[in-house]
Design an enzyme around this catalytic site. Structure first.
Site, PDB file in Angstrom:
ATOM      1  N   GLU A 137       0.657  -1.459  -0.429  1.00 15.95           N
ATOM      2  CA  GLU A 137       0.238  -0.147  -0.025  1.00 15.95           C
ATOM      3  C   GLU A 137       1.127   0.919   0.132  1.00 15.95           C
ATOM      4  OE1 GLU A 137      -3.859  -1.449   1.941  1.00 15.95           O
ATOM      5  OE2 GLU A 137      -2.697  -0.565   3.291  1.00 15.95           O
ATOM      6  N   GLU A 139      -6.055  -8.668  -0.900  1.00 12.50           N
ATOM      7  CA  GLU A 139      -6.175  -8.095   0.549  1.00 12.50           C
ATOM      8  C   GLU A 139      -7.380  -7.825   0.016  1.00 12.50           C
ATOM      9  OE1 GLU A 139      -5.011  -5.588   2.944  1.00 12.50           O
ATOM     10  OE2 GLU A 139      -2.726  -5.929   2.332  1.00 12.50           O
TER      11      GLU A 139
HETATM   12  C1  BGP Z   1      -4.491  -2.450   5.099  1.00 14.18           C
HETATM   13  C2  BGP Z   1      -3.020  -3.594   5.662  1.00 14.18           C
HETATM   14  C3  BGP Z   1      -3.182  -4.578   6.476  1.00 14.18           C
HETATM   15  C4  BGP Z   1      -4.339  -4.309   6.859  1.00 14.18           C
HETATM   16  C5  BGP Z   1      -5.905  -4.398   6.794  1.00 14.18           C
HETATM   17  C6  BGP Z   1      -6.878  -4.413   7.488  1.00 14.18           C
HETATM   18  O1  BGP Z   1      -4.453  -2.014   5.188  1.00 14.18           O
HETATM   19  O2  BGP Z   1      -2.550  -3.635   4.532  1.00 14.18           O
HETATM   20  O3  BGP Z   1      -2.098  -4.860   7.084  1.00 14.18           O
HETATM   21  O4  BGP Z   1      -4.599  -5.154   8.795  1.00 14.18           O
HETATM   22  O5  BGP Z   1      -5.924  -2.892   5.789  1.00 14.18           O
HETATM   23  O6  BGP Z   1      -6.991  -3.059   8.361  1.00 14.18           O
HETATM   24  P1  BGP Z   1      -6.796  -2.757   9.733  1.00 14.18           P
HETATM   25  O7  BGP Z   1      -5.986  -4.390  10.079  1.00 14.18           O
HETATM   26  O8  BGP Z   1      -6.809  -2.082  10.264  1.00 14.18           O
HETATM   27  O9  BGP Z   1      -8.414  -3.782   9.720  1.00 14.18           O
END
Ligand code: BGP
Length: 477
Positions: free
Chosen positions: A179, A372
């Site tokens: 990201e 993701e």
């Molecule tokens: C993205 C990241 C992850 C992950 C995901 C979910 O931004 O790449 O690392 O954590 O989001 O977010 P969160 O963990 O805040 O629910």
């Protein structure tokens, strides 16, 4: 055209939220070790509060996370049971170079990942490796100022050269930065950068971003030189901005927001800064720290594929008094009245996944990889530890159905799909364990209590069936 038989189904994790073992195996202190659970977390990850050493009395959930460091065999066996074709994980930079500026890597760190990659291969699971997932040795922050310093490009070059050389033949799919656009919003977590008082924020952020872009192109070049089989991708926190309505100013605002989100990917995928961004720099009186050779490097080393995270679409309008905002993956957005939201307020929009895929594919004409996607939810295990997570199955089934339409109806080239947090892990945003995404329940709470026992949820068998049918059977029965 159905999904190809080589479609890479799997799950995704990141070292800082999954691996733990922060003080084992010679690993050095990293920025991600300094994100506590609780009220100070947000200011720290956004870089608004300087926090350079762990503090007594604060709980840092990433230190142990869910201890993949000592559970890797057990976890990989569970992924294999689901039929994973790929597994996304990241390297903890400070495990390989504890301070970041050494010339010799830490063998114990290299050996750890080698064992993991070999174990994955044993089950025919293709590793998908993020080189940096919000991760930078603290020494590079305190001594060099993080990614705002050009020297970071050299340290990253050392890192990738070691990784590509050591894991040649074991790893083929790589992502240079997780990201990359997040550094513009959360500079400490994204790039180990603090913006000082009185400093021009954009100048600081674009400087760091330029260094990451150069480092990413260099990694692509070196990766291809060391092994032409390597496939190297970029990674963006995606999700199209919709205009609030047809008011021309709002449509224009959505265009600008989408550009703001994608301009770094424009460079990684098309090889040069887009004109709209150069014009913005001109207007704001900002400059990029471009050195001789940078432009050629960027132009000649574009990525092989574009990967992204997708949790939600976003909505934008020219702000007026009283507008209601909704939370989301780092980016706040105007609330979309047509969508429901998760318990954390992230709005749920499966159709938006297909739309976002089309935006990215039209713009870049490169294969995509969804690395993701998923639902963070509160799970309530029964007395045996079993979770009937029908809500997660519903979320994923709807998203996967749209993903398949993007391939079958829109003709998008898609390499694979890895759902986020395939095993429960620490939330990046909140530091909670209770925001769970996994197919596998992990017994650990927000304060770090629990046995770490792993128990498959209902979604575990469901996903197994999805993979076995190559996405044809999404039913929950
Ligand atoms: C993205 C990241 C992850 C992950 C995901 C979910 O931004 O790449 O690392 O954590 O989001 O977010 P969160 O963990 O805040 O629910």
């Amino acid at each position: 055209m159905p999904l190809s038989k080589d479609f890479l189904w799997g799950g995704a994790t990141a070292a800082n939220q999954y691996e733990g073992g922060w003080d084992q195996g010679g690993r050095g202190l990293a920025n991600v070790d300094l994100a506590p659970h609780g009220p100070r977390r947000e200011a720290i990850i956004l870089g608004l509060e300087k926090h350079l050493q762990p503090e007594e009395g604060l709980f840092y959930p990433g230190h142990e996370a869910i201890d993949f460091y000592n559970h890797w065999q057990e976890d990989i066996a569970l992924f294999a049971q689901m039929g994973f074709k790929t597994f996304r994980m990241s390297i903890a930079w400070s495990r390989i170079f504890p301070k970041g500026d050494e010339t010799q890597p830490n063998e114990e760190g290299l050996m750890f990942y080698e064992k993991v990659f070999k174990e994955l291969r044993k089950y025919d699971i293709e590793p998908l490796v993020t080189i940096t997932h919000f991760d930078i040795p603290m020494h590079l922050v305190t001594e060099y100022g993080g990614w705002r310093n050009r020297k970071l490009v050299d340290f990253y070059e050392n890192l990738v050269t070691v990784l590509f050389t050591r894991y040649k033949g074991l790893v083929k799919y790589w992502l240079t930065f997780n990201e990359i656009n997040v550094l513009l919003h959360a500079p400490f977590m994204g790039a180990g950068v603090y913006i000082e008082e009185g400093e021009n924020r954009d100048q600081g952020l674009f400087t760091a971003a330029h260094h990451e872009l150069v480092a990413s192109a260099l990694a692509t070049k070196i990766g291809h030189q060391i092994d032409p089989e390597n496939k190297i991708g970029c990674m963006v926190a995606a999700g199209d901005y919709y205009p609030w309505d047809s008011k021309p100013e709002n449509v224009r605002e959505a265009l600008d927001k989408n550009r703001e989100n994608l301009f770094l990917i424009d460079v990684q995928a098309r090889g040069k800064y887009p004109n709209y961004f150069l014009k913005q720099l001109e207007r704001e009186g900002l400059t990029l720290p471009i050195l001789e050779g940078d432009e050629e490097l960027l132009a000649q080393n574009t990525v092989d594929f574009v990967s992204f995270s997708y949790y939600s679409s976003r909505v934008t309008k020219v702000q007026e008094e009283g507008d209601e905002e909704t939370s989301g993956n780092i980016f706040a957005s105007v609330k979309n009245p047509y969508l429901k939201a998760s318990e954390w307020g992230w709005q749920i929009d499966p159709v938006g996944l297909r739309t976002t895929m089309n935006t990215l594919y039209d713009r870049y004409q490169k294969p995509l990889f969804i690395v993701e996607n998923g639902l963070g939810a509160i799970d309530k295990p029964d007395e045996t530890g079993y979770v009937a997570d029908d809500y997660r199955i519903a979320y994923m089934a709807e998203h996967i159905a749209e993903m398949i339409k993007a391939v079958e109806l829109d003709g998008i080239e898609l390499l694979g799909y890895t759902s986020w947090g395939c095993i429960d892990l620490v939330s990046a945003g909140t530091g909670e364990m209770s925001k769970r995404y996994g197919f596998i329940y992990v017994d650990r709470d927000d304060q770090g209590n629990g046995t770490l026992k792993r128990t498959p949820k209902k979604s575990f068998d469901w996903y197994k069936k999805v993979i076995a049918s190559n996405g044809q059977d999404l039913s929950n029965s």
